[in-house]
Design a protein around this motif. Structure first.
Motif, PDB file in Angstrom:
ATOM      1  N   VAL A  22       0.836  -1.199   0.000  1.00 28.98           N
ATOM      2  CA  VAL A  22       0.000   0.000   0.000  1.00 28.98           C
ATOM      3  C   VAL A  22       0.873   1.251   0.000  1.00 28.98           C
ATOM      4  CG1 VAL A  22      -1.764   1.279   1.262  1.00 28.98           C
ATOM      5  CG2 VAL A  22      -1.877  -1.216   1.173  1.00 28.98           C
ATOM      6  N   GLY A  23       1.959   1.226   0.764  1.00 30.62           N
ATOM      7  CA  GLY A  23       2.860   2.373   0.815  1.00 30.62           C
ATOM      8  C   GLY A  23       3.533   2.647  -0.515  1.00 30.62           C
ATOM      9  N   ILE A  24       3.920   1.594  -1.212  1.00 28.93           N
ATOM     10  CA  ILE A  24       4.575   1.762  -2.509  1.00 28.93           C
ATOM     11  C   ILE A  24       3.616   2.392  -3.516  1.00 28.93           C
ATOM     12  CG2 ILE A  24       5.510   0.509  -4.497  1.00 28.93           C
ATOM     13  CD1 ILE A  24       6.776  -1.447  -2.509  1.00 28.93           C
ATOM     14  N   VAL A  25       2.367   1.903  -3.534  1.00 26.50           N
ATOM     15  CA  VAL A  25       1.383   2.454  -4.471  1.00 26.50           C
ATOM     16  C   VAL A  25       1.080   3.912  -4.126  1.00 26.50           C
ATOM     17  CG1 VAL A  25      -0.942   2.204  -5.411  1.00 26.50           C
ATOM     18  CG2 VAL A  25       0.398   0.174  -4.874  1.00 26.50           C
ATOM     19  N   ALA A  26       0.991   4.231  -2.826  1.00 21.68           N
ATOM     20  CA  ALA A  26       0.757   5.615  -2.415  1.00 21.68           C
ATOM     21  C   ALA A  26       1.924   6.508  -2.837  1.00 21.68           C
ATOM     22  CB  ALA A  26       0.543   5.687  -0.907  1.00 21.68           C
ATOM     23  N   LEU A 158       2.030  21.950  -6.449  1.00 20.11           N
ATOM     24  CA  LEU A 158       2.759  20.722  -6.172  1.00 20.11           C
ATOM     25  C   LEU A 158       2.214  20.040  -4.930  1.00 20.11           C
ATOM     26  CD1 LEU A 158       6.446  21.818  -6.869  1.00 20.11           C
ATOM     27  CD2 LEU A 158       5.092  20.191  -8.207  1.00 20.11           C
ATOM     28  N   LEU A 159       1.924  20.830  -3.908  1.00 20.50           N
ATOM     29  CA  LEU A 159       1.407  20.270  -2.663  1.00 20.50           C
ATOM     30  C   LEU A 159       0.047  19.633  -2.873  1.00 20.50           C
ATOM     31  CD1 LEU A 159       1.648  19.892   0.408  1.00 20.50           C
ATOM     32  CD2 LEU A 159       0.635  22.162   0.692  1.00 20.50           C
ATOM     33  N   VAL A 160      -0.841  20.336  -3.564  1.00 20.13           N
ATOM     34  CA  VAL A 160      -2.208  19.839  -3.758  1.00 20.13           C
ATOM     35  C   VAL A 160      -2.221  18.591  -4.625  1.00 20.13           C
ATOM     36  CG1 VAL A 160      -4.458  20.368  -4.759  1.00 20.13           C
ATOM     37  CG2 VAL A 160      -3.277  22.094  -3.390  1.00 20.13           C
ATOM     38  N   THR A 161      -1.567  18.660  -5.791  1.00 20.09           N
ATOM     39  CA  THR A 161      -1.583  17.499  -6.687  1.00 20.09           C
ATOM     40  C   THR A 161      -0.822  16.322  -6.096  1.00 20.09           C
ATOM     41  OG1 THR A 161       0.348  18.381  -7.868  1.00 20.09           O
ATOM     42  CG2 THR A 161      -1.823  18.912  -8.759  1.00 20.09           C
ATOM     43  N   GLY A 162       0.248  16.607  -5.332  1.00 20.51           N
ATOM     44  CA  GLY A 162       0.986  15.527  -4.681  1.00 20.51           C
ATOM     45  C   GLY A 162       0.136  14.803  -3.655  1.00 20.51           C
ATOM     46  N   LEU A 163      -0.581  15.566  -2.823  1.00 20.93           N
ATOM     47  CA  LEU A 163      -1.449  14.954  -1.813  1.00 20.93           C
ATOM     48  C   LEU A 163      -2.595  14.172  -2.466  1.00 20.93           C
ATOM     49  CD1 LEU A 163      -1.683  17.747   0.918  1.00 20.93           C
ATOM     50  CD2 LEU A 163      -0.460  15.567   1.049  1.00 20.93           C
ATOM     51  N   LEU A 164      -3.192  14.762  -3.498  1.00 21.96           N
ATOM     52  CA  LEU A 164      -4.272  14.050  -4.191  1.00 21.96           C
ATOM     53  C   LEU A 164      -3.761  12.751  -4.816  1.00 21.96           C
ATOM     54  CD1 LEU A 164      -6.198  16.976  -5.943  1.00 21.96           C
ATOM     55  CD2 LEU A 164      -6.921  15.637  -3.961  1.00 21.96           C
ATOM     56  N   GLY A 165      -2.568  12.805  -5.407  1.00 20.17           N
ATOM     57  CA  GLY A 165      -1.987  11.598  -5.989  1.00 20.17           C
ATOM     58  C   GLY A 165      -1.701  10.548  -4.943  1.00 20.17           C
ATOM     59  N   ALA A 166      -1.188  10.982  -3.778  1.00 16.85           N
ATOM     60  CA  ALA A 166      -0.902  10.034  -2.705  1.00 16.85           C
ATOM     61  C   ALA A 166      -2.183   9.398  -2.173  1.00 16.85           C
ATOM     62  CB  ALA A 166      -0.161  10.740  -1.572  1.00 16.85           C
ATOM     63  N   LEU A 167      -3.232  10.202  -1.997  1.00  9.54           N
ATOM     64  CA  LEU A 167      -4.507   9.662  -1.514  1.00  9.54           C
ATOM     65  C   LEU A 167      -5.098   8.680  -2.516  1.00  9.54           C
ATOM     66  CD1 LEU A 167      -6.146  12.851   0.050  1.00  9.54           C
ATOM     67  CD2 LEU A 167      -5.228  10.857   1.257  1.00  9.54           C
ATOM     68  N   LEU A 168      -5.024   9.037  -3.804  1.00  9.53           N
ATOM     69  CA  LEU A 168      -5.544   8.133  -4.828  1.00  9.53           C
ATOM     70  C   LEU A 168      -4.743   6.838  -4.855  1.00  9.53           C
ATOM     71  CD1 LEU A 168      -7.522   7.682  -7.128  1.00  9.53           C
ATOM     72  CD2 LEU A 168      -5.897   8.804  -8.663  1.00  9.53           C
ATOM     73  N   GLY A 169      -3.414   6.945  -4.737  1.00  6.30           N
ATOM     74  CA  GLY A 169      -2.584   5.744  -4.698  1.00  6.30           C
ATOM     75  C   GLY A 169      -2.876   4.891  -3.485  1.00  6.30           C
ATOM     76  N   LEU A 170      -3.100   5.548  -2.337  1.00  3.48           N
ATOM     77  CA  LEU A 170      -3.444   4.818  -1.113  1.00  3.48           C
ATOM     78  C   LEU A 170      -4.750   4.052  -1.288  1.00  3.48           C
ATOM     79  CD1 LEU A 170      -2.554   4.405   1.879  1.00  3.48           C
ATOM     80  CD2 LEU A 170      -4.042   6.331   2.454  1.00  3.48           C
ATOM     81  N   LEU A 171      -5.726   4.704  -1.905  1.00  3.23           N
ATOM     82  CA  LEU A 171      -7.018   4.053  -2.133  1.00  3.23           C
ATOM     83  C   LEU A 171      -6.881   2.877  -3.102  1.00  3.23           C
ATOM     84  CD1 LEU A 171     -10.092   4.026  -1.762  1.00  3.23           C
ATOM     85  CD2 LEU A 171     -10.263   5.669  -3.637  1.00  3.23           C
ATOM     86  N   ILE A 172      -6.154   3.093  -4.185  1.00  4.56           N
ATOM     87  CA  ILE A 172      -5.972   2.013  -5.165  1.00  4.56           C
ATOM     88  C   ILE A 172      -5.216   0.848  -4.543  1.00  4.56           C
ATOM     89  CG2 ILE A 172      -4.830   1.393  -7.327  1.00  4.56           C
ATOM     90  CD1 ILE A 172      -5.401   4.220  -8.314  1.00  4.56           C
ATOM     91  N   GLY A 173      -4.163   1.162  -3.781  1.00  3.65           N
ATOM     92  CA  GLY A 173      -3.403   0.104  -3.134  1.00  3.65           C
ATOM     93  C   GLY A 173      -4.245  -0.706  -2.169  1.00  3.65           C
ATOM     94  N   ALA A 174      -5.095  -0.021  -1.379  1.00  3.94           N
ATOM     95  CA  ALA A 174      -5.963  -0.714  -0.431  1.00  3.94           C
ATOM     96  C   ALA A 174      -6.968  -1.603  -1.153  1.00  3.94           C
ATOM     97  CB  ALA A 174      -6.686   0.305   0.446  1.00  3.94           C
ATOM     98  N   ILE A 175      -7.538  -1.085  -2.245  1.00  2.04           N
ATOM     99  CA  ILE A 175      -8.525  -1.880  -3.001  1.00  2.04           C
ATOM    100  C   ILE A 175      -7.877  -3.121  -3.588  1.00  2.04           C
ATOM    101  CG2 ILE A 175      -9.986  -1.876  -5.061  1.00  2.04           C
ATOM    102  CD1 ILE A 175     -10.591   1.052  -4.494  1.00  2.04           C
TER     103      ILE A 175
END
Length: 210
Positions: A22-26, A158-175
């Motif tokens: 999950v961390g890697i995908v995030a 950078l901050l906004v898109t980075g956080l959104l990307g991390a959250l999306l990656g976290l969600l995808i990794g969890a799924i």
């Protein structure tokens, strides 16, 4: 593990067991968000204002200010390889008062945004005052040239898109982890093993993992 629905406790346990995945995908999502912001920086906006006589239809003038003939003249003034369609997508016109037309333009830099806004404003004045448009011939003047540009700072983007990307990656990794674990039929839990062989659990002892 059977294909039964996962409860919250089981889901959290599975996610804890697969934290590296999950961390890697995030982290990949974070990197993708930052790369997107770097490759597509935010556009800056600058605005010029044109004053008109009070006897003219402001709605018509707003339409003319960002029309193709005006933008074509502006492109020649700019000497830019930008296409007419691309310029149209960066220019907006609106009425501030019954006698003032605002022309705003977007650019990759403040200077570019200012140049485009001023070029369109001056081209608009030339067009409506020329003999090529007798029905729209109007005396006009630049009330306020474009001298500054505003927009979202790159570090904020950078901050906004980075956080959104991390959250999306976290969600995808969890799924992905939960979906693959749900279809894993191997017996891993104490109660699952006991239930499969029909023997009750008498006691359990906690052990450390190497």
């Amino acid at each position: 593990m059977s294909e039964q629905a996962l409860d919250l406790g089981t889901s959290l346990r599975i996610l804890r067991q697969h934290k590296p995945i999950v961390g890697i995908v995030a982290a990949l999502g974070l990197s993708a968000g930052v790369a997107f912001a770097m490759l597509k920086p935010p556009l800056l906006t600058s605005q010029a204002e044109v004053a008109l006589p009070s006897s003219y239809n402001i709605a018509t003038q707003v339409f003319v200010a960002s029309s193709s003939p005006v933008l074509t003249i502006a492109l020649r003034r700019l000497g830019s390889p930008m296409s007419l369609q691309a310029l149209r997508g960066r220019v907006r016109s609106k009425s501030l008062t019954p006698t003032i037309v605002s022309i705003s333009a977007e650019g990759e830099t403040a200077a570019q945004a200012e140049d485009i806004a001023n070029a369109v404003a001056n081209s608009y004045i030339v067009f409506i005052g020329s003999t090529d448009s007798p029905g729209l011939r109007t005396p006009a003047a630049v009330l306020q040239p474009a001298t500054s540009a505003t927009g979202t700072p790159l570090q904020d983007r950078l901050l906004v898109t980075g956080l959104l990307g991390a959250l999306l990656g976290l969600l995808i990794g969890a799924i992905v982890v939960l979906a693959t674990s749900r279809n894993d039929r191997r017996l891993q839990e104490r109660d699952e093993i006991a239930g499969s062989i029909g023997i009750p659990v008498l006691t359990s002892v906690s052990v450390g993992r190497p």
